[in-house]
Scaffold this motif. Structure first.
Motif, PDB file in Angstrom:
ATOM      1  N   GLY A  30     -39.299  47.174  31.530  1.00 24.23           N
ATOM      2  CA  GLY A  30     -40.000  46.776  30.322  1.00 24.23           C
ATOM      3  C   GLY A  30     -41.501  46.947  30.465  1.00 24.23           C
ATOM      4  N   TYR A  31     -42.117  47.237  29.328  1.00 22.76           N
ATOM      5  CA  TYR A  31     -43.559  47.473  29.332  1.00 22.76           C
ATOM      6  C   TYR A  31     -44.315  46.149  29.384  1.00 22.76           C
ATOM      7  N   VAL A  32     -45.355  46.090  30.208  1.00 28.93           N
ATOM      8  CA  VAL A  32     -46.226  44.918  30.282  1.00 28.93           C
ATOM      9  C   VAL A  32     -47.637  45.355  29.912  1.00 28.93           C
ATOM     10  N   THR A  33     -48.368  44.470  29.226  1.00 33.11           N
ATOM     11  CA  THR A  33     -49.704  44.830  28.752  1.00 33.11           C
ATOM     12  C   THR A  33     -50.715  44.892  29.902  1.00 33.11           C
ATOM     13  N   GLU A  34     -50.499  44.099  30.944  1.00 34.82           N
ATOM     14  CA  GLU A  34     -51.390  44.148  32.101  1.00 34.82           C
ATOM     15  C   GLU A  34     -50.941  45.257  33.056  1.00 34.82           C
ATOM     16  N   GLN A  35     -51.916  45.939  33.637  1.00 33.85           N
ATOM     17  CA  GLN A  35     -51.629  47.051  34.536  1.00 33.85           C
ATOM     18  C   GLN A  35     -50.892  46.559  35.786  1.00 33.85           C
ATOM     19  N   PRO A  94     -45.382  54.464  26.980  1.00 39.18           N
ATOM     20  CA  PRO A  94     -45.441  53.806  28.284  1.00 39.18           C
ATOM     21  C   PRO A  94     -44.437  54.361  29.287  1.00 39.18           C
ATOM     22  N   VAL A  95     -43.430  55.095  28.812  1.00 39.09           N
ATOM     23  CA  VAL A  95     -42.415  55.646  29.712  1.00 39.09           C
ATOM     24  C   VAL A  95     -42.618  57.144  29.944  1.00 39.09           C
ATOM     25  N   PHE A  96     -42.915  57.902  28.909  1.00 38.21           N
ATOM     26  CA  PHE A  96     -42.877  59.358  28.989  1.00 38.21           C
ATOM     27  C   PHE A  96     -44.284  59.939  28.912  1.00 38.21           C
ATOM     28  N   GLN A 105     -37.936  53.753  21.856  1.00 33.63           N
ATOM     29  CA  GLN A 105     -38.008  52.310  22.005  1.00 33.63           C
ATOM     30  C   GLN A 105     -39.450  51.843  22.050  1.00 33.63           C
ATOM     31  N   ALA A 106     -40.294  52.588  22.751  1.00 33.13           N
ATOM     32  CA  ALA A 106     -41.677  52.175  22.888  1.00 33.13           C
ATOM     33  C   ALA A 106     -42.385  52.172  21.547  1.00 33.13           C
ATOM     34  N   GLN A 107     -42.037  53.099  20.648  1.00 34.21           N
ATOM     35  CA  GLN A 107     -42.690  53.161  19.359  1.00 34.21           C
ATOM     36  C   GLN A 107     -42.396  51.940  18.504  1.00 34.21           C
ATOM     37  N   ASP A 108     -41.296  51.248  18.802  1.00 36.04           N
ATOM     38  CA  ASP A 108     -40.985  50.055  18.035  1.00 36.04           C
ATOM     39  C   ASP A 108     -41.886  48.893  18.389  1.00 36.04           C
ATOM     40  N   ALA A 109     -42.422  48.888  19.641  1.00 32.38           N
ATOM     41  CA  ALA A 109     -43.171  47.730  20.090  1.00 32.38           C
ATOM     42  C   ALA A 109     -44.600  48.046  20.496  1.00 32.38           C
ATOM     43  N   LEU A 110     -44.951  49.347  20.654  1.00 26.46           N
ATOM     44  CA  LEU A 110     -46.257  49.709  21.164  1.00 26.46           C
ATOM     45  C   LEU A 110     -46.851  50.825  20.327  1.00 26.46           C
ATOM     46  N   ARG A 111     -48.154  50.941  20.405  1.00 22.79           N
ATOM     47  CA  ARG A 111     -48.801  52.066  19.768  1.00 22.79           C
ATOM     48  C   ARG A 111     -50.064  52.401  20.545  1.00 22.79           C
ATOM     49  N   ALA A 112     -50.463  53.664  20.486  1.00 21.22           N
ATOM     50  CA  ALA A 112     -51.669  54.086  21.181  1.00 21.22           C
ATOM     51  C   ALA A 112     -52.876  53.517  20.469  1.00 21.22           C
ATOM     52  N   THR A 113     -53.927  53.217  21.237  1.00 22.40           N
ATOM     53  CA  THR A 113     -55.115  52.628  20.633  1.00 22.40           C
ATOM     54  C   THR A 113     -56.013  53.682  19.990  1.00 22.40           C
ATOM     55  N   PHE A 165     -52.141  51.470  25.878  1.00 23.25           N
ATOM     56  CA  PHE A 165     -51.326  51.078  24.736  1.00 23.25           C
ATOM     57  C   PHE A 165     -51.569  49.613  24.407  1.00 23.25           C
ATOM     58  N   GLU A 166     -51.366  49.268  23.141  1.00 26.16           N
ATOM     59  CA  GLU A 166     -51.445  47.872  22.728  1.00 26.16           C
ATOM     60  C   GLU A 166     -50.093  47.452  22.160  1.00 26.16           C
ATOM     61  N   ALA A 167     -49.731  46.213  22.438  1.00 24.28           N
ATOM     62  CA  ALA A 167     -48.452  45.686  21.968  1.00 24.28           C
ATOM     63  C   ALA A 167     -48.562  45.322  20.491  1.00 24.28           C
ATOM     64  N   VAL A 168     -47.585  45.746  19.708  1.00 24.88           N
ATOM     65  CA  VAL A 168     -47.524  45.407  18.295  1.00 24.88           C
ATOM     66  C   VAL A 168     -46.139  44.877  17.985  1.00 24.88           C
ATOM     67  N   ARG A 169     -46.028  44.174  16.900  1.00 24.92           N
ATOM     68  CA  ARG A 169     -44.739  43.637  16.495  1.00 24.92           C
ATOM     69  C   ARG A 169     -44.323  44.276  15.185  1.00 24.92           C
ATOM     70  N   GLU A 170     -43.089  44.728  15.133  1.00 27.86           N
ATOM     71  CA  GLU A 170     -42.549  45.303  13.912  1.00 27.86           C
ATOM     72  C   GLU A 170     -41.951  44.185  13.051  1.00 27.86           C
ATOM     73  N   TYR A 171     -42.391  44.080  11.818  1.00 21.74           N
ATOM     74  CA  TYR A 171     -41.893  43.066  10.891  1.00 21.74           C
ATOM     75  C   TYR A 171     -40.928  43.710   9.894  1.00 21.74           C
ATOM     76  N   ASN A 172     -39.845  42.990   9.598  1.00 18.71           N
ATOM     77  CA  ASN A 172     -38.970  43.472   8.544  1.00 18.71           C
ATOM     78  C   ASN A 172     -39.513  43.018   7.195  1.00 18.71           C
ATOM     79  N   GLN A 173     -38.879  43.498   6.111  1.00 18.12           N
ATOM     80  CA  GLN A 173     -39.412  43.242   4.782  1.00 18.12           C
ATOM     81  C   GLN A 173     -39.400  41.754   4.443  1.00 18.12           C
ATOM     82  N   ALA A 174     -38.367  41.046   4.892  1.00 22.87           N
ATOM     83  CA  ALA A 174     -38.298  39.608   4.620  1.00 22.87           C
ATOM     84  C   ALA A 174     -39.468  38.877   5.260  1.00 22.87           C
ATOM     85  N   GLU A 175     -39.808  39.254   6.508  1.00 25.01           N
ATOM     86  CA  GLU A 175     -40.946  38.627   7.175  1.00 25.01           C
ATOM     87  C   GLU A 175     -42.254  38.975   6.476  1.00 25.01           C
TER      88      GLU A 175
END
Length: 380
Positions: free
Chosen positions: A116-121, A70-72, A21-29, A211-221
């Motif tokens: 849920g993951y939050v960007t602030e510590q 962010p979880v494991f 789940q985290a890989q869908d919304a976050l990635r390591a810097t 980690f930094e928050a990223v957004r996954e876009y589908n092909q239509a977007e």
């Protein structure tokens, strides 16, 4: 044994799901981020068959970890029990330590898993910890108590974050000697008689920005965003062309201005005009009668015709938009005829030198009352 297996299985499944789940919304810097290094200090005591506080001894340790998501997280650690066996009777350690443990462990952050993951510590969060490794007792080898064993552990980490890079943790956990202490390489078992309760306080330094928050876009977007980018590029190209055209026009105007500035001034000595050939006779609303104040204009036309025998006059009558259109058309013609009759009857001008006609409703003047007029033009 069954309970421990269930705990480990639940932790593994939760960690796997959370990581996905985290890989869908976050990635390591970066590859160097999310590492940590720390020291530990605390106490250990047998879980059963000994005095809880009487058998308690101090421990020190080191640990290094990598937060996979962010979880494991995964880590390695070494923990050493301080030598207290030499204080009493029985088997004694020949080193500064009574025992040691080297192992690997995994953590599942419960706050990020369920909250849920939050960007602030966060100021505080909590981990579930499970691990396994190699244990060793530093006692008198000659006495036959020298002991290596496979060990496991499970517990909790209560983590406090006074600042982004620093974590202070309270770590209660239970560690099991998985073999019979009297029989080497015996089958593994969870036996409370071969377990210790431990509490460590760890100070950890965290490397990297996390980690930094990223957004996954589908092909239509993605396609929609590409279309927007292309449209903006087209706008930029059009604006560039318009700017170039404006610059070219400005350059032409600058050249024209320079040309005008360099010309010598011209003085116009004579101005030709035909204003003397036109006279106006104005009428009141709804009337074709020439009033006394307008007769001087008719007299000026007659006087000119008398002094210029070859000249003629064209009289055109007009009406304003006030009133009925059909009436105004007749009124315009009557006004032209009124001027013609005055020139003939009062001033004796021949009818052949006068042309009179009605022009209907006039639009020559913005002031509507001025359009109630006969315009007389001298033709030489």
């Amino acid at each position: 044994m069954r309970e421990m297996k269930k705990i480990l299985l639940i932790l593994a499944v939760a960690a796997g799901v959370a990581t996905a789940q985290a890989q869908d919304a976050l990635r390591a810097t970066g590859i160097g981020s999310n590492w940590s290094l720390g020291i530990d200090g605390g106490v250990t005591t047998p879980l059963k068959n000994h005095s809880f506080f009487g058998a308690m001894r101090p421990m020190v340790g080191l640990h290094a970890a990598k937060q996979i998501s962010p979880v494991f997280g995964l880590g390695i650690e070494g923990v050493f029990g301080i030598n207290t066996s030499s204080w009493g009777f029985g088997p004694r350690s020949s080193t500064a330590f009574d025992n040691s443990y080297l192992g690997v462990y995994g953590t599942v952050n419960l706050f990020n898993l369920f909250g849920g993951y939050v960007t602030e510590q966060r100021v505080f969060d909590m981990d579930v910890v499970a691990g396994a490794g190699w244990g060793h007792d530093y006692v008198n080898k000659a006495a036959g108590d020298y002991h290596n064993y496979f060990a496991t552990k499970a517990g909790l980490n209560f983590n406090f974050h006074p600042m982004e890079q620093l974590t202070v943790s309270v770590k209660p956990y239970v560690a099991w000697d998985m073999s019979d202490s009297k029989v080497r390489f015996a089958s593994a078992s969870y036996n409370a008689n071969h377990a210790t309760f431990n509490v460590l306080v760890g100070v950890t330094y965290n490397f990297g920005p996390g980690f930094e928050a990223v957004r996954e876009y589908n092909q239509a977007e993605v396609d929609a965003l590409n279309a927007q980018v292309n449209a903006l590029r087209a706008d930029v190209d059009a604006a560039t062309l318009a700017a170039a055209a404006s610059q070219a026009e400005a350059a032409d105007l600058a050249l024209a201005l320079d040309s005008c500035m360099n010309q010598k001034p011209q003085v116009v000595k004579e101005v030709s005009t035909n204003l003397e050939s036109v006279r106006y006779v104005f009428f009141r609303i709804g009337s074709s009668k020439i009033t006394s104040d307008q007769m001087p204009n008719v007299e000026m036309i007659a006087d000119y015709l008398k002094h210029h025998p070859d000249s003629k006059v064209v009289v055109k009558g007009y009406a304003s938009q006030d009133g009925n259109e059909e009436f105004n058309i007749k009124l315009a013609a009557a006004r032209a005829e009124s001027v013609r009759d005055a020139l003939i009857k009062k001033y004796g001008i021949k009818a052949s030198r006068i042309s009179a006609e009605g022009q209907g409703i006039g639009h020559m003047f913005s002031e509507e009352s001025w359009n109630r007029v006969s315009i007389c033009t001298i033709d030489d």
